[in-house]
Design an enzyme around this catalytic site. Structure first.
Site, PDB file in Angstrom:
ATOM      1  N   CYS A 113       0.818  -1.229   0.000  1.00 55.29           N
ATOM      2  CA  CYS A 113       0.000   0.000   0.000  1.00 55.29           C
ATOM      3  C   CYS A 113       0.848   1.273   0.000  1.00 55.29           C
ATOM      4  O   CYS A 113       0.367   2.332  -0.388  1.00 55.29           O
ATOM      5  CB  CYS A 113      -0.950   0.005   1.191  1.00 55.29           C
ATOM      6  SG  CYS A 113      -2.112  -1.356   1.127  1.00 55.29           S
ATOM      7  N   HIS A 250      -3.381   7.387   1.734  1.00 53.12           N
ATOM      8  CA  HIS A 250      -3.774   6.042   1.327  1.00 53.12           C
ATOM      9  C   HIS A 250      -5.165   5.778   1.883  1.00 53.12           C
ATOM     10  O   HIS A 250      -5.448   6.080   3.049  1.00 53.12           O
ATOM     11  CB  HIS A 250      -2.769   5.034   1.888  1.00 53.12           C
ATOM     12  CG  HIS A 250      -3.215   3.613   1.720  1.00 53.12           C
ATOM     13  ND1 HIS A 250      -3.649   3.116   0.508  1.00 53.12           N
ATOM     14  CD2 HIS A 250      -3.314   2.596   2.609  1.00 53.12           C
ATOM     15  CE1 HIS A 250      -3.985   1.849   0.669  1.00 53.12           C
ATOM     16  NE2 HIS A 250      -3.798   1.510   1.928  1.00 53.12           N
ATOM     17  N   ASN A 280     -10.078   0.058  -0.627  1.00 53.79           N
ATOM     18  CA  ASN A 280      -8.617   0.091  -0.528  1.00 53.79           C
ATOM     19  C   ASN A 280      -8.023  -0.534  -1.794  1.00 53.79           C
ATOM     20  O   ASN A 280      -8.155  -1.733  -2.006  1.00 53.79           O
ATOM     21  CB  ASN A 280      -8.195  -0.681   0.730  1.00 53.79           C
ATOM     22  CG  ASN A 280      -6.692  -0.675   0.952  1.00 53.79           C
ATOM     23  OD1 ASN A 280      -5.926  -0.326   0.057  1.00 53.79           O
ATOM     24  ND2 ASN A 280      -6.283  -1.070   2.141  1.00 53.79           N
TER      25      ASN A 280
END
Ligand code: UT7
Length: 323
Positions: A113, A250, A280
């Site tokens: 990520c 993020h 996500n």
């Protein structure tokens, strides 16, 4: 001095949008639980004809068009992904060929990520040292292919997509008012491997594996690590949090975004939130959010933006950019 300046951005999503209600028909979950605990309302899931490289190529083409440049002038592609098309070669080389800019540098970065932050910082270093002039930095993922669709604690959280930016090495003045990437700070802590990982791979099981996460513990680390790296980043440039126009984080969980902003004293109205739309998307989430907020008119030339991410490894990082 030379700084890496943002010329354009682009993004791409799979055709199929899947709502929380659709997921609730397959696994033991509910729209209510997902919205309350994460802020996610929907995600996009790649079809058979969509891959990490096809999404990355579409995002890259949009970024190149937005920058108003020729694809052939790109001499560096850094692509962040944890879901490459193949174990090798790098997905970046597929994108390079699809864009028709063969011959320059192209490679993938694996920092899950935080991948886009790692890719951005790597491209920035290469531009500033003169190894390349124009870079495409891409975050692209098809996490739907590594999810355990019977594990409700993870499968509702992720989606597929891609985001890209074009950077150019250009002469800049000193100080935080002059455009370009002002600083990047990156970190990793391999001791936290077991909190977020994929239980397969070519050198271990010879399978692709599935994502495994201890969500509550990742959440706790995320807020602490992100607040620390944000402080480190703004102190390095010598600014205060109230000078930041937009935070582009993020997009893992709306509650992490809120908690981190509160810890930093940043008003929630200055945080770009797209987790409700995209869920996500790992390395794609920061450039997807950045492109969304540029295209809808929130982020404008001259703004000071702070990008930040944290993910498997653990890895985490932040970058400050004057547009
Ligand atoms: O991108 C990389 C970084 N990743 C992250 O930052 C993710 C960080 N973690 C999180 O976002 C949150 O921890 C989650 C969204 C993963 C989980 O939220 P939580 O508030 O920490 O929930 P929890 O794991 O403590 O679970 C609470 C309850 C449990 O039931 P019991 O044990 O209290 O009876 C779970 O079994 O919620 C249950 N649960 C669900 N219920 C309905 C877990 N997943 C679901 C689900 N639907 N999908």
């Amino acid at each position: 001095m030379i700084r890496s300046r943002l010329l354009g951005s682009g993004s791409a999503l799979p055709k199929r949008c899947v709502s929380n209600a659709e997921l609730a028909a397959q696994v033991d979950t509910s729209d209510e639980w997902i919205v309350e605990r994460t802020g996610i309302r929907q995600r996009y899931i790649a079809g058979d004809d969509e891959t990490t490289s096809s999404l990355a190529t579409a995002a890259a083409k949009a970024a190149i068009a937005d920058a108003g440049i020729e694809a052939g002038s790109i001499d560096l592609i850094v692509l962040a992904t944890a879901t490459p098309d193949n174990t090798f070669p790098a997905t970046a080389t597929k994108v390079q060929h699809a864009l028709g800019c063969n011959g320059g540098i192209a490679f993938d970065v694996a920092a899950v990520c935080s991948g886009f932050l790692y890719a951005l910082s790597t491209a920035d270093s290469m531009l500033r040292t003169g190894m390349a002039k124009r870079a495409l930095v891409i975050g692209a993922e098809t996490f739907s292919r590594i999810l355990d669709w019977e594990d409700r604690t993870t499968c509702v959280l992720f989606g597929d997509g891609a985001g890209a930016i074009v950077l150019e090495a250009s002469e800049a003045g000193e100080g935080a008012d002059s455009p370009g990437i002002l600083t990047s700070k990156l970190h990793a802590d391999g001791a936290q491997h077991d909190l977020l990982y994929v239980d397969g791979g070519p050198s271990t099981t010879q399978t692709v594996g599935h994502l495994r996460m201890k969500g509550r513990e990742v959440f706790r680390h995320a807020v602490v690590n992100l607040a620390e790296v944000l402080k480190e980043t703004i102190e390095d440039v010598g600014i205060t949090a109230d000078q930041i126009d937009w935070v582009v984080p993020h997009q893992a969980n709306k509650r992490i975004l809120d908690a981190t902003a509160k810890k930093m004293g940043i008003a929630p109205e200055r945080v770009v939130v797209t987790v409700d739309q995209h869920a996500n998307t790992s390395a794609a989430s920061v450039p997807l959010a950045l492109d969304t907020a540029r295209k809808d008119g929130r982020i404008n030339p001259g703004d000071l933006i702070l990008l930040e991410a944290m993910g498997g490894g653990f890895t985490w990082g932040a970058s400050l950019i004057r547009l």
